[in-house]
Scaffold this active site. Structure first.
Site, mmCIF file in Angstrom:
data_model
loop_
_atom_site.group_PDB
_atom_site.id
_atom_site.type_symbol
_atom_site.label_atom_id
_atom_site.label_comp_id
_atom_site.label_asym_id
_atom_site.label_seq_id
_atom_site.Cartn_x
_atom_site.Cartn_y
_atom_site.Cartn_z
ATOM 1 N N ASP A 59 74.254 101.642 -5.283
ATOM 2 C CA ASP A 59 75.406 101.588 -4.393
ATOM 3 C C ASP A 59 75.113 100.634 -3.234
ATOM 4 O OD1 ASP A 59 78.014 103.207 -3.424
ATOM 5 O OD2 ASP A 59 76.714 102.843 -1.696
ATOM 6 N N TYR A 64 76.559 96.209 4.375
ATOM 7 C CA TYR A 64 75.167 96.688 4.397
ATOM 8 C C TYR A 64 74.123 95.562 4.423
ATOM 9 C CZ TYR A 64 77.030 101.213 2.677
ATOM 10 O OH TYR A 64 77.710 102.376 2.499
ATOM 11 N N LYS A 94 81.561 97.677 -1.913
ATOM 12 C CA LYS A 94 82.711 98.135 -1.135
ATOM 13 C C LYS A 94 83.319 97.000 -0.321
ATOM 14 C CE LYS A 94 80.160 102.437 -0.495
ATOM 15 N NZ LYS A 94 78.798 101.890 -0.475
ATOM 16 N N HIS A 127 86.192 100.595 1.632
ATOM 17 C CA HIS A 127 85.138 101.284 2.383
ATOM 18 C C HIS A 127 85.696 102.319 3.355
ATOM 19 C CE1 HIS A 127 80.725 100.500 3.758
ATOM 20 N NE2 HIS A 127 81.023 101.772 3.787
#
Length: 329
Positions: A59, A64, A94, A127
């Site tokens: 994931d 990120y 996402k 997200h």
């Protein structure tokens, strides 16, 4: 529920709705660390280690800063023969809020695929139910950058991404029952997944029931309480009831939490960059909690770890925590 055996580990899988995509492994490996990008230089090796141990579901997210290291790890895993083909992996990413606009969704996914060096995602999620002015990738963000969110047009663009084959499935993250209803009211393809905070101290019973009725798989992030993040707490890892159950079973408290999540029929996303804990987190499928242990967990007082204050603004769509979560808090 189906069982698949992966690298010697029996990891259960679940077929997602509205897609002929292969089933999703019900234990996933999270790649985020806060502040974002903190482990970027060691992340590739960590992911390779996870693949060696048997993890097949990873994931990530645009915000990120872990898409590129994950893509490099996948390339290395193929070159080293750790996996025979990319199809052995289930990869989720996402859509960040600054791309949560109809015309930005497809370019954002193409950028994600470029970062990952992949031709398709297995799962692409919105997200947050929020839009920001385009162009910036930052968290926390400026309140003045919050702009109106149009779930209908954003979801139409997500459906287009699936129709083009750039992602096998689409879904959402951090959506309440009410916000899911809004998507479902116009969706041609219903969300396959809703990824939300969930652990023994935030069990999401109402949301899980709603999602089950609608054929939406719940993915649990922060299943151990997100200790070490800016917003996480030690409440889960210091819970006396969980400590007692772990002691009685001869398991770690983390294993008890992950086993509990698995027994609720959700997909748990774990994030440890420690090799021994990465191994332990896989060891949750050949034992069960007793009815009494499950009952004790079901009675734990509930407290959400991440209320989402960063997403609130007097001038934005959500002026209070109650509006963001539609009272599910």
């Amino acid at each position: 529920m189906e069982l698949s055996t992966i690298a010697g580990q029996s990891i259960p899988t679940f077929p997602l709705c509205s897609t002929d995509e292969k089933a999703i492994p019900l234990l996933g490996f999270g790649t985020t660390e806060y502040p974002f990008g903190a482990s970027i230089h060691t992340l590739k090796e960590t992911i390779l280690e996870a693949i060696k141990l048997g993890y097949r579901h990873f994931d990530t997210a645009a915000i990120y800063l872990s898409e590129q290291p994950l893509g490099e790890a996948i390339s290395d895993a193929l070159r080293l023969g750790l996996i025979k083909s990319r199809d052995e992996l289930f990869i989720t990413s996402k859509l960040w809020c600054s791309d949560a606009h109809h015309d930005f969704v497809l370019p954002a996914l193409k950028k994600t695929l470029q970062n990952l060096k992949l031709e398709y995602l297995n799962l692409f999620l919105i997200h947050w139910p929020l839009s920001l002015k385009p162009g910036k990738y930052e968290f926390p963000f400026q309140k003045e950058d919050i702009v109106p969110f149009d779930p209908k047009s954003v979801w139409e663009a997500m459906e287009e991404c699936q129709g083009l084959g750039l992602t096998k499935s689409i879904g959402v993250s951090n959506f309440s029952c009410k916000k899911l209803e809004t998507i479902l009211s116009t969706a041609k393809i219903p969300p396959a997944v809703n990824q939300v905070e969930m652990n023994p101290l935030w069990q999401q019973k109402k949301l899980r029931k709603f999602c089950e009725e609608k054929g939406i798989l719940v993915e649990a992030y922060s299943p151990l309480g997100a200790k070490g993040t800016a917003w996480g707490t030690n409440r889960v890892m210091e819970c006396e009831v969980l400590k007692e159950i772990a002691h009685a079973k001869g398991k770690s408290l983390a294993q008890v939490c992950l086993r509990w999540a698995h027994e609720q029929g959700v997909c748990a996303l774990v994030k440890s960059f420690n090799k021994e804990r990465m191994k332990q987190n896989l060891d949750i499928f050949d034992w069960k909690l007793t009815a009494d242990e499950s009952h004790k967990i079901s009675q734990l007082p509930q407290c959400k770890g991440f209320p989402g204050a960063a997403f609130l603004s007097d001038d934005g769509p959500y002026k209070s925590v109650e509006e963001l979560w539609d009272g599910e808090i």
